[in-house]
Design an enzyme around this catalytic site. Structure first.
Site, mmCIF file in Angstrom:
data_model
loop_
_atom_site.group_PDB
_atom_site.id
_atom_site.type_symbol
_atom_site.label_atom_id
_atom_site.label_comp_id
_atom_site.label_asym_id
_atom_site.label_seq_id
_atom_site.Cartn_x
_atom_site.Cartn_y
_atom_site.Cartn_z
ATOM 1 N N ASP A 14 30.673 36.544 37.998
ATOM 2 C CA ASP A 14 31.937 36.967 38.583
ATOM 3 C C ASP A 14 32.164 38.420 38.137
ATOM 4 O OD1 ASP A 14 34.599 36.793 39.735
ATOM 5 O OD2 ASP A 14 35.322 36.684 37.665
ATOM 6 N N ASP A 16 35.611 40.659 38.349
ATOM 7 C CA ASP A 16 36.878 40.974 37.687
ATOM 8 C C ASP A 16 37.106 40.033 36.505
ATOM 9 O OD1 ASP A 16 37.920 42.998 39.623
ATOM 10 O OD2 ASP A 16 37.840 41.310 40.994
HETATM 11 MG MG MG Z 1 37.386 36.813 37.497
#
Ligand code: MG
Length: 244
Positions: A14, A16
């Protein structure tokens, strides 16, 4: 060396909150968007909190985040259209307002990376593992570029790719499955790195070989309950000699 099962051949990160510190930027933008909206329309509904972000918004496609948070407060808005102005009381309007705030913040302050994550990325590449970024963000390419680690990423499944291919967002496993497919490995040979509850749930739903929960906001127990095999506060903890 990487703190992973020996069967793992690919890493799905992932973006962010895992590789970049941008989860805090998103949280602040959502809070301002929802607090302004609630003050205007439903002062009794209170404020948007970190717990709301963790539970209803983080990791999901932007418009799903708008709908799911408002639903938690018993609010349903018209969908509107992508051409709505950011002050429109519609799902699209609120999503646009939030996106504008994120862009303004990133333009002003740039993208901060987690040094431990970049070290881990480099170690994974050196160990011969394939790497992908899998994010709901529609700005994935720009954030990776601004973060300065594009050379360590083999492929990217971001919000633009998901929309183009009709993939369901997290907590559905579709985008992670697309990442593994793009890297040419079965899910059982891939590890998912996630800081969001919806993302960890997606990793579990996709039967990936290993799921690493990354706890940035003190929700280790919730990440484990959502299906993380291990929870760390920094990816460097997984590297040799740095286990905590
Ligand atoms: Mg995230």
């Amino acid at each position: 060396m990487l703190g992973l099962p020996g069967s793992i051949r690919a890493c799905l990160f992932d973006l962010d909150g895992v590789l970049t510190r941008t989860a805090t930027v998103h949280m602040a933008a959502w809070k301002r968007t929802f607090d302004e909206f609630l003050r205007r329309t439903d002062p009794g509904a209170g404020e948007f909190t970190q717990a709301d972000y963790n539970r209803f918004v983080d990791g999901k496609p932007r418009l799903d985040g708008v709908r799911d948070f408002l639903a938690s407060r018993g609010i349903t808005l018209p969908e509107g259209t992508p051409d709505d102005p950011p002050e429109a009381a519609t799902v699209h309007g609120l999503g646009l307002r939030k996106n504008q705030l994120v862009h303004a913040e990133l333009a002003e302050h740039g993208v901060e990376v987690y040094p431990g994550s970049v070290r881990y990325l480099r170690a994974a590449k050196e160990a011969g593992l394939a790497t992908a970024v899998v994010t709901a963000s529609r700005n994935g390419a720009q954030v990776i570029e601004a973060g300065g680690f594009a050379d360590l990423i083999d492929t990217r499944v971001d919000g633009e790719v998901a929309a183009a291919q009709g993939l369901r967002g997290k907590p559905a496993p579709d985008t992670f499955l697309a990442g593994a497919r793009a890297l040419g490995v079965p899910p059982a040979a891939a590890v998912v790195f996630e800081d969001a509850l919806a993302g960890v749930a997606a990793g579990r739903a996709g039967d990936f070989g290993y799921v690493v929960g990354v706890d940035r906001v003190g929700q280790a127990d919730a990440l484990a309950a959502s299906g993380a095999d291990v929870v760390v506060q920094d990816l460097a903890e997984l590297l040799d000699g740095e286990a905590s």
